[in-house]
Design a protein around this motif. Structure first.
Motif, short mmCIF file in Angstrom:
data_model
loop_
_atom_site.label_atom_id
_atom_site.label_comp_id
_atom_site.label_asym_id
_atom_site.label_seq_id
_atom_site.Cartn_x
_atom_site.Cartn_y
_atom_site.Cartn_z
N ILE A 24 0.87 -1.16 0.00
CA ILE A 24 0.00 0.00 0.00
C ILE A 24 0.92 1.22 0.00
CG2 ILE A 24 -1.64 1.38 1.36
CD1 ILE A 24 -2.80 -1.17 2.45
N VAL A 25 0.74 2.11 -0.97
CA VAL A 25 1.55 3.32 -1.00
C VAL A 25 0.69 4.50 -0.51
CG1 VAL A 25 3.01 4.84 -2.37
CG2 VAL A 25 2.85 2.42 -2.97
N VAL A 26 1.14 5.14 0.54
CA VAL A 26 0.45 6.33 1.04
C VAL A 26 1.23 7.55 0.57
CG1 VAL A 26 -0.18 7.68 3.08
CG2 VAL A 26 -0.54 5.20 3.06
N VAL A 27 0.59 8.41 -0.19
CA VAL A 27 1.23 9.63 -0.66
C VAL A 27 0.83 10.77 0.27
CG1 VAL A 27 1.44 11.28 -2.56
CG2 VAL A 27 1.14 8.84 -3.05
N THR A 28 1.82 11.53 0.71
CA THR A 28 1.51 12.65 1.60
C THR A 28 2.21 13.93 1.16
OG1 THR A 28 1.26 13.32 3.90
CG2 THR A 28 3.36 12.26 3.31
N ASP A 29 1.49 15.01 1.26
CA ASP A 29 2.00 16.35 0.95
C ASP A 29 1.22 17.27 1.89
OD1 ASP A 29 2.88 18.72 -0.09
OD2 ASP A 29 2.06 18.42 -2.10
N ILE A 30 1.66 17.29 3.13
CA ILE A 30 0.88 17.89 4.22
C ILE A 30 0.57 19.36 3.94
CG2 ILE A 30 1.01 18.56 6.68
CD1 ILE A 30 0.24 15.61 6.20
N LEU A 31 1.55 20.12 3.46
CA LEU A 31 1.35 21.55 3.15
C LEU A 31 1.46 21.78 1.65
CD1 LEU A 31 3.47 23.15 6.04
CD2 LEU A 31 1.00 22.87 5.95
N ARG A 32 0.41 21.52 0.79
CA ARG A 32 -0.94 21.39 1.26
C ARG A 32 -1.76 20.37 0.48
NH1 ARG A 32 -2.31 27.38 -0.09
NH2 ARG A 32 -1.00 26.76 -1.82
N ALA A 33 -1.16 19.75 -0.57
CA ALA A 33 -2.00 18.97 -1.50
C ALA A 33 -2.77 17.83 -0.85
CB ALA A 33 -1.15 18.44 -2.65
N SER A 35 -3.64 17.38 2.26
CA SER A 35 -4.64 17.93 3.18
C SER A 35 -5.83 18.51 2.40
CB SER A 35 -4.00 19.01 4.06
OG SER A 35 -2.90 18.47 4.78
N ALA A 36 -5.54 19.13 1.27
CA ALA A 36 -6.60 19.70 0.44
C ALA A 36 -7.46 18.61 -0.18
CB ALA A 36 -6.00 20.59 -0.65
N ILE A 37 -6.83 17.53 -0.63
CA ILE A 37 -7.57 16.44 -1.28
C ILE A 37 -8.51 15.77 -0.26
CG2 ILE A 37 -7.32 14.12 -2.27
CD1 ILE A 37 -4.72 15.23 -3.65
N VAL A 38 -8.00 15.50 0.93
CA VAL A 38 -8.87 14.90 1.96
C VAL A 38 -10.03 15.84 2.28
CG1 VAL A 38 -8.97 14.13 4.37
CG2 VAL A 38 -7.03 13.46 2.92
N THR A 39 -9.74 17.13 2.37
CA THR A 39 -10.79 18.13 2.63
C THR A 39 -11.85 18.13 1.52
OG1 THR A 39 -9.22 19.51 3.83
CG2 THR A 39 -11.23 20.59 3.06
N MET A 208 5.34 33.94 2.99
CA MET A 208 5.72 34.96 2.02
C MET A 208 4.53 35.33 1.12
SD MET A 208 9.51 34.49 0.55
CE MET A 208 9.01 33.22 -0.62
N ASN A 209 3.71 34.31 0.82
CA ASN A 209 2.54 34.54 -0.05
C ASN A 209 1.24 34.68 0.74
OD1 ASN A 209 4.12 34.30 -2.43
ND2 ASN A 209 4.09 32.09 -2.22
N ASN A 210 1.37 34.93 2.04
CA ASN A 210 0.18 35.02 2.92
C ASN A 210 -0.71 33.79 2.84
OD1 ASN A 210 0.56 37.51 4.22
ND2 ASN A 210 0.05 38.55 2.29
N LEU A 211 -0.09 32.63 2.73
CA LEU A 211 -0.86 31.39 2.59
C LEU A 211 -0.70 30.50 3.82
CD1 LEU A 211 0.05 30.58 -1.13
CD2 LEU A 211 -2.16 31.40 -0.28
N ASP A 212 -0.11 31.05 4.89
CA ASP A 212 0.22 30.20 6.04
C ASP A 212 -0.95 30.02 7.01
OD1 ASP A 212 0.57 32.93 6.57
OD2 ASP A 212 1.92 32.52 8.25
N ASP A 213 -2.13 30.56 6.64
CA ASP A 213 -3.29 30.41 7.52
C ASP A 213 -3.76 28.96 7.65
OD1 ASP A 213 -3.99 30.43 4.82
OD2 ASP A 213 -6.01 31.16 5.21
N VAL A 214 -3.32 28.09 6.74
CA VAL A 214 -3.81 26.71 6.74
C VAL A 214 -2.95 25.76 7.57
CG1 VAL A 214 -4.81 26.97 4.45
CG2 VAL A 214 -2.50 26.03 4.68
N ILE A 215 -1.83 26.25 8.10
CA ILE A 215 -0.88 25.32 8.71
C ILE A 215 -1.48 24.61 9.93
CG2 ILE A 215 1.36 25.14 9.87
CD1 ILE A 215 2.38 27.30 7.95
#
Lengths: 238, 238
Positions: A24-33, A35-39, A208-215
């Protein structure tokens, strides 16, 4: 009973030496892909079609698909929206097929497709994921999307957390240095995860891009039991 | 004054994304190639010629060179000796040119040759190495030889130790997640290094072949101030 092994691959560039068709391969990209896909699935999306290149994403757009596409955290002008989990609202995604292309995550998903089952992992679904893997009785390979083929900490910490949860089941083992390292880093970080994440490179890029609100959101555990799985060339719920 | 950055590359497979022509590249393969190379210079070797393939090593042997060659910890039958630092005795190596081919280390050295200076790093010469790097005022890239392109812990711990020593100088900085991770792992491990090393995969491989007698030696600090450097296609002292 034969035991199942756990391995962690820190970068798509190393995937060929870790590749395991039985796992089973688990792919993870926590910041942010990831997390976005699960959402997106939490919010009712029907399918996500991960594509590697912006050209492919653009071609889908021209055929009428809704497209989420970013590079280096910036939404592409032809796209409907970008990579923040906050973009994948029920109003936008419920019942839809969405095409998705990101800097690191979607390429990692396509690379992982040689595994026996390809799942999308995030803290948001970590316990459900661990439960499924423990029950499945197969090897586990965690593929960290990294950053442009470099190692990153936030994906590694998640790999450590998931490995620890799966190893609680007796029939799993690891002799993989990357797994041992990830678990030790998770132990060091989890005492104060948000404090630790302060230092990772991706946090600086997002800030830097004001995108850190999701961390904070991307490090919440167990908001769902949904597990996105790759079927042919799209993600759906398993 | 412009600051110099530190980066760590965990595997030769990731080297293309870390490559930095301006940097001093330190190649490390703690168990055992870089420890053996430093030992050879301590014992008076004049040159070491690193070669990637066994075919090249064999060709040198046929031309009369003394050859050290192993794969997976096993000495090759045409070779004079293998990869243990204990093999590079003064009686054997003093004043000699020795051809050397190992599973991971020598390929990493050749890969690193695009750097502005390529040095061989081990605990045996760590303080001298850190001193030279701090004085040189160039970026530092530490290349871990790894194991067949996989991540390994023992090289990573050394990278963490060296990074910490160099960062004590104000004009160095790092925003590299791999460097931060290596330093945190070194902090976790260095409390009881020999206890920590018990778990690494390479220790198990060496033990299986009764080659684990060198592990303590390979973690001794500062037995020498000698720093092997790559000149064209051979290693000599800088």
């Amino acid at each position: 009973m034969e035991k199942q092994k756990i391995e962690v691959c820190y970068s798509p560039a190393m995937f060929p030496v870790y590749e395991n068709h039985e796992a089973i391969v688990v792919v993870t990209d926590i910041l942010r892909a990831s997390s976005a896909i699960v959402t997106a699935f939490m919010n009712g999306v029907e399918r996500i079609i991960p594509v590697g290149t912006l050209e492919e994403a653009k071609a889908y757009k021209d055929r009428g698909y809704m497209v989420a596409a970013e590079r280096d955290g910036i939404v592409r002008d032809f796209a409907d929206f970008g990579n923040s989990p906050y973009n994948f609202t029920p109003e936008r995604v419920k019942g839809k097929h969405i095409v998705y292309s990101t800097t690191n995550g979607t390429n990692a998903i396509r690379l992982a497709s040689s595994g026996s089952e390809v799942l999308i992992g995030a803290y948001l679904n970590i316990s459900a994921l661990a439960g499924h893997i423990r029950a499945a009785g197969k090897d586990l390979l965690i593929l960290c999307a990294g950053w442009k083929n470099k190692f990153n900490l936030e994906d590694t910490l998640f790999a450590g957390a998931l490995s620890q949860m799966v190893l609680r089941e007796d029939h799993f083992y690891t002799i993989c240095d990357a797994t041992l390292g990830a678990m030790d880093l998770y132990d060091a970080a989890s005492v104060d995860m948000m404090g630790y994440i302060e230092k990772v490179a991706q946090r600086h890029r997002l800030k830097m891009n004001n995108l850190d609100d999701v961390i904070g959101y991307c490090h919440k555990h167990d908001l769902t039991e949904m597990i996105p799985v790759l079927e042919k060339d799209y993600l759906t719920l398993r």
